[in-house]
Write a protein that holds these residues in place. Structure first.
Motif, PDB file in Angstrom:
ATOM      1  N   GLU A   1      -8.632  -4.850  12.949  1.00 13.22           N
ATOM      2  CA  GLU A   1      -8.989  -4.046  11.775  1.00 13.22           C
ATOM      3  C   GLU A   1     -10.269  -3.257  12.022  1.00 13.22           C
ATOM      4  O   GLU A   1     -11.214  -3.753  12.632  1.00 13.22           O
TER       5      GLU A   1
ATOM      6  N   TRP B   1      -0.560  -2.283   6.872  1.00 15.15           N
ATOM      7  CA  TRP B   1      -1.890  -1.680   6.762  1.00 15.15           C
ATOM      8  C   TRP B   1      -1.957  -0.825   5.498  1.00 15.15           C
ATOM      9  O   TRP B   1      -1.450   0.295   5.476  1.00 15.15           O
TER      10      TRP B   1
ATOM     11  N   PHE C   1      -7.381   1.299  10.990  1.00 10.13           N
ATOM     12  CA  PHE C   1      -6.477   0.657  10.022  1.00 10.13           C
ATOM     13  C   PHE C   1      -7.230  -0.444   9.285  1.00 10.13           C
ATOM     14  O   PHE C   1      -8.013  -1.188   9.898  1.00 10.13           O
ATOM     15  N   HIS C   2      -6.985  -0.531   7.977  1.00  8.84           N
ATOM     16  CA  HIS C   2      -7.700  -1.494   7.130  1.00  8.84           C
ATOM     17  C   HIS C   2      -6.701  -2.291   6.290  1.00  8.84           C
ATOM     18  O   HIS C   2      -5.680  -1.760   5.841  1.00  8.84           O
ATOM     19  N   ARG C   3      -7.026  -3.569   6.055  1.00 12.44           N
ATOM     20  CA  ARG C   3      -6.124  -4.450   5.331  1.00 12.44           C
ATOM     21  C   ARG C   3      -6.334  -4.387   3.813  1.00 12.44           C
ATOM     22  O   ARG C   3      -5.619  -5.051   3.062  1.00 12.44           O
TER      23      ARG C   3
END
Length: 465
Positions: A134, A432, A459-461
């Motif tokens: 991430e 994502w 990409f971020h959760r």
């Protein structure tokens, strides 16, 4: 009696000895789209050889469909690719061999058959995309090529392909594609010299064929050809029951065919399929993720559609038909960026094409990129507008969307390509919730496909607050 022909306009800027090679190397996309201004058929020169570029999609349809017997698969690009592909479906000459092999391979790509591979494909994408760290900028073009190749290897050779084979395929294919496009641009005599780059390319192609052999041998050993009474009752080429072939791959169709391909033909077809699966799919997905990152409203609609179809659970095969907006986003990405930007045919006789004389043996060039940026069919062609593919607007584009070709040489894997694209895009969006561009906006670079020259995303959760 043929109607009279008019002189074919020549593109400006030709240089003695090299013709328009400098334009094709330096600014190929602006050059190819500029030819529309000069006529429906325009003569260019590649080194000393003339080639005829068709800028009118109606005339391209004649080349591909109506008068296809007058325009054989061939030309400088196809000749260069044949060194790499051999006589796979994409490069084999028109005739009995092409028809036989296409009929033999068609069951591989029947919709019902490829759907039996979807679960394995979804699991492969989830496994790879979940492992991305991430918040770390990632080379999205490389990632999408890796994912597309891994997914297709699972579909083609089954779920138990050894990891070392998959890794070497992944490392080898990008370098081979670079060498292949180099051979299409350079003069033929230069590609035949024993230069280090030529020797390295030949060695990589040789190694690729060895890898294909190992993958086929592994598939044969994993699923030896044995036909039960029920199987023997099926028509030749009928897909196996997926309940008893969970680990199988699409290539099992060829291995179990009543009249199987030769060893060389199996190699050629596997290489052709692998290249088509990664180069075009990976490029399309990279551009799609870029456009989504730059268009919040498009991203919001995509994620809302996905959440409504499969809320709180992973994607399944049955969901794909209920994601029409995702399909339109992918189609617009294919429209805007290619995938192929220049394709060639060879005139088999003297031809009158739209009032222009095409001599026998001449290269005839058509460009999906050129047609798909024609403002007469696609208003504001540089805008990314998925809604141009809604039912009330899409009919205006008929005949000018040629990303998969047309006629008897139309891409045999179109159904598979759409399924693979939808699976990869939807699965990444599920895993994502947020992605951000961390590089400058990429520039389109015409190689085999129209790829981004530099593109990184993080990409971020967690979604935006």
């Amino acid at each position: 009696m043929h109607p009279p022909t008019a002189p074919t306009p020549a593109a400006p800027g030709s240089i003695p000895l090299i013709g328009h090679v400098h334009r094709l190397a330096r600014d190929p996309l602006p050059f190819i789209t500029s030819l529309r201004e000069h006529g429906s058929v325009v003569r260019i020169r590649i080194s000393r050889t003339p080639a005829y570029v068709v800028t009118d999609p109606a005339l391209t349809r004649r080349v591909l469909v109506t008068d296809a017997e007058d325009f054989a698969k061939g030309g400088k690009i196809i000749d260069a690719l044949r060194v790499f592909f051999g006589d796979g479906l994409a490069t084999v000459a028109d005739g009995d061999t092409h028809l036989r092999n296409r009929r033999l391979m068609q069951p591989m790509f029947n919709k019902a058959h490829i759907e039996t591979r979807s679960t394995a494909m979804i699991e492969q994408v989830r496994s790879m995309a979940t492992g991305w760290p991430e918040g770390i900028p990632r080379d999205v073009f490389a990632d999408m090529n890796d994912v597309a190749l891994a997914v297709f290897l699972v579909a083609l050779f089954g779920t138990d392909l050894p990891g070392h084979l998959q890794s070497e395929f992944t490392a080898l294919m990008p370098e081979i594609m670079k060498g292949t496009i180099r051979q299409t641009v350079l003069p033929p005599w230069l590609t035949r010299l024993p230069l280090p780059a030529n020797r390295a390319h030949a060695d990589r192609v040789r190694r690729l064929r060895e890898l294909v052999d190992q993958a086929i041998d592994h598939r044969t050993a994993s699923a030896p050809v044995s036909r039960s009474a029920d199987e023997a009752a099926r028509p030749p080429g009928c897909p196996h029951d997926p309940r008893t072939q969970q680990g199988a791959g699409l290539i099992d169709t060829l291995l179990n065919a009543e009249h199987p391909l030769t060893h060389q033909q199996l190699q050629d077809e596997a290489i052709t399929l692998l290249t088509g699966a990664i180069e075009t799919t990976g490029t399309t997905l990279a551009w799609t993720l870029y456009e989504i990152s730059q268009n919040p409203r498009i991203e919001e609609r995509l994620r809302a559609e996905l959440a409504s179809v499969c809320p709180g659970r992973p994607l399944a095969q049955d969901d794909l038909d209920h994601l029409p907006y995702a399909r339109r986003v992918l189609q617009e990405s294919i429209r805007k960026y290619g995938p192929a930007w220049m394709v060639t045919r060879t005139a088999t006789r003297d031809v009158n094409l739209g009032g222009h004389h095409i001599p026998q043996g001449a290269d005839v060039v058509w460009s999906p990129y050129l047609h798909q940026h024609d403002p007469a069919f696609f208003p504001e062609p540089d805008a990314f507008d998925p809604d141009r593919w809604t039912a009330d607007r899409a009919h205006h584009t008929r005949g000018s969307f040629l990303a998969f070709g047309d006629g008897r040489r139309k891409c045999i894997g179109e159904n598979f390509a759409w399924m693979e694209l939808q699976i990869i895009l939807a699965t990444i969006l599920q895993i994502w919730p947020r992605m951000e561009l961390t590089s400058r906006p990429p520039r389109a670079q015409a190689v085999v496909t129209v790829k981004p020259d530099a593109l990184t995303l993080t990409f971020h959760r967690h979604a935006h607050a």
